[in-house]
Write an enzyme that holds these catalytic residues in place. Structure first.
Site, mmCIF file in Angstrom:
data_model
loop_
_atom_site.group_PDB
_atom_site.id
_atom_site.type_symbol
_atom_site.label_atom_id
_atom_site.label_comp_id
_atom_site.label_asym_id
_atom_site.label_seq_id
_atom_site.Cartn_x
_atom_site.Cartn_y
_atom_site.Cartn_z
ATOM 1 N N TRP A 196 0.850 -1.267 -0.045
ATOM 2 C CA TRP A 196 -0.035 0.047 -0.146
ATOM 3 C C TRP A 196 0.944 1.227 -0.051
ATOM 4 C CZ3 TRP A 196 -5.383 0.295 2.704
ATOM 5 C CH2 TRP A 196 -6.234 -0.773 2.360
ATOM 6 N N ASP A 198 3.860 -0.644 11.777
ATOM 7 C CA ASP A 198 3.280 -1.795 11.813
ATOM 8 C C ASP A 198 4.224 -2.508 12.906
ATOM 9 O OD1 ASP A 198 2.062 -3.873 9.316
ATOM 10 O OD2 ASP A 198 3.154 -4.788 10.969
ATOM 11 N N LYS A 205 -9.591 -1.885 6.764
ATOM 12 C CA LYS A 205 -9.938 -3.196 6.577
ATOM 13 C C LYS A 205 -10.780 -3.486 7.819
ATOM 14 C CE LYS A 205 -7.109 -6.720 6.072
ATOM 15 N NZ LYS A 205 -6.177 -7.179 5.088
HETATM 16 C C1 LIG Z 1 -2.718 -7.320 5.609
HETATM 17 S S1 LIG Z 1 -0.930 -7.076 6.414
HETATM 18 C C2 LIG Z 1 -0.895 -5.449 5.400
HETATM 19 C C3 LIG Z 1 -0.502 -5.390 4.041
HETATM 20 C C4 LIG Z 1 0.098 -4.018 3.715
HETATM 21 N N1 LIG Z 1 -1.120 -3.212 3.654
HETATM 22 C C5 LIG Z 1 0.530 -4.086 2.413
HETATM 23 O O1 LIG Z 1 -0.014 -3.713 1.433
HETATM 24 O O2 LIG Z 1 1.773 -4.763 2.278
HETATM 25 C C6 LIG Z 1 -1.502 -6.573 7.910
HETATM 26 C C7 LIG Z 1 -0.585 -5.803 8.752
HETATM 27 O O3 LIG Z 1 -1.105 -5.420 10.201
HETATM 28 C C8 LIG Z 1 -0.133 -5.517 11.187
HETATM 29 N N2 LIG Z 1 -0.826 -5.243 12.255
HETATM 30 C C9 LIG Z 1 -1.572 -5.960 12.974
HETATM 31 N N3 LIG Z 1 -2.186 -5.495 14.088
HETATM 32 C C10 LIG Z 1 -1.221 -4.433 14.264
HETATM 33 C C11 LIG Z 1 -1.098 -3.670 15.311
HETATM 34 N N4 LIG Z 1 -1.844 -3.570 16.682
HETATM 35 N N5 LIG Z 1 -0.373 -2.359 15.103
HETATM 36 C C12 LIG Z 1 0.353 -2.273 13.994
HETATM 37 N N6 LIG Z 1 0.413 -3.062 12.970
HETATM 38 C C13 LIG Z 1 -0.439 -4.233 13.035
HETATM 39 C C14 LIG Z 1 0.505 -6.718 10.852
HETATM 40 O O4 LIG Z 1 1.659 -6.787 11.495
HETATM 41 C C15 LIG Z 1 0.544 -6.967 9.331
HETATM 42 O O5 LIG Z 1 1.857 -6.675 8.721
#
Ligand SMILES: C[S@@+](CC[C@H](N)C(=O)[O-])C[C@H]1O[C@@H](n2cnc3c(N)ncnc32)[C@H](O)[C@@H]1O
Length: 206
Positions: free
Chosen positions: A62, A80, A162
């Site tokens: 993204w 992240d 999301k």
């Molecule tokens: C589906 S991936 C995102 C993909 C990203 N948008 C891309 O295009 O590369 C979801 C991400 O949410 C992060 N995530 C989940 N809970 C989180 C939190 N409490 N704080 C920060 N990041 C978080 C995870 O570590 C993971 O990398």
């Protein structure tokens, strides 16, 4: 004999699908890039020179999409739990800054470019396979993003996040509806068929 649920899932789930191959070909670090691309083509929420906050940014597709739109101006802050892909690390010196942290713990003072024009959240919890647990955690992430939008999103700013659809989805939708001039629930083509995820889009913070 009828195929089991697990077997059906295996038959429909193809990790190397059209979007996976396209991402590889076009240099995106994840296939998720095309979900944001579709949202952007529909609503044009990210403008050249904007300040964008990308929550759950790793591995970084993204952020790649955003940086192409921003051009040399604007600013992107990504946060992240995990570091972004090495390709994006190289962009640190330009108009992007990536922080490893938990959005429940990063102090507000560290959102140094606030107010942002757009907040993006592609965050997903670590899934357990128990739908109700995963949905509840996704809702908690969304409610935290909404709370952050109260604090660091500028007036008339936009939100994309999301959400795993479940029992509490309505509460998330209402929270967005109350804060934005218009809102939409959108399922991009790139979302895998077996996934319950949708994107909540809030346009124009009141
Ligand atoms: C589906 S991936 C995102 C993909 C990203 N948008 C891309 O295009 O590369 C979801 C991400 O949410 C992060 N995530 C989940 N809970 C989180 C939190 N409490 N704080 C920060 N990041 C978080 C995870 O570590 C993971 O990398």
């Amino acid at each position: 004999m009828a195929p089991s649920a697990q077997c059906l899932l295996t038959m429909t789930y193809n990790p190397q699908d059209h979007y996976f191959k396209l991402a590889k070909k076009e240099g995106f670090v994840a296939r998720s890039a095309y979900k944001l691309d579709e949202i952007q083509k529909r609503w044009h929420l990210i403008r050249r020179g904007a300040k964008v906050l990308d929550l759950g940014c790793a591995p970084g597709s993204w952020s790649q999409v955003v940086l192409k739109i921003l051009g040399a101006g604007g600013f992107l802050r990504g946060i992240d739990l995990k570091p972004v892909d090495g390709i994006l690390q190289k962009l640190r010196a330009q108009n992007a800054e990536f922080m490893v942290g938990d959005i429940f713990a990063v102090p507000i003072e560290q959102y140094t470019e606030a107010p942002y024009d757009v907040i993006l959240s592609d965050m997903a919890p670590n899934t357990t396979g128990i739908a109700v647990t995963d949905q509840t955690r996704s809702e908690e992430l969304c409610m935290r993003v909404v709370e952050l939008s109260d604090k660091v999103l500028g007036q008339s700013g936009h939100l994309v996040m999301k959400l795993f659809m479940g029992g509490g989805a309505k509460n998330v939708e209402i929270a967005v509806k109350n804060r934005f001039k218009s809102h939409h629930l959108f399922r991009p083509k790139g979302v895998r068929k077996e996934s319950s995820e949708i994107y909540v889009v809030g346009i124009g913070k009141k």
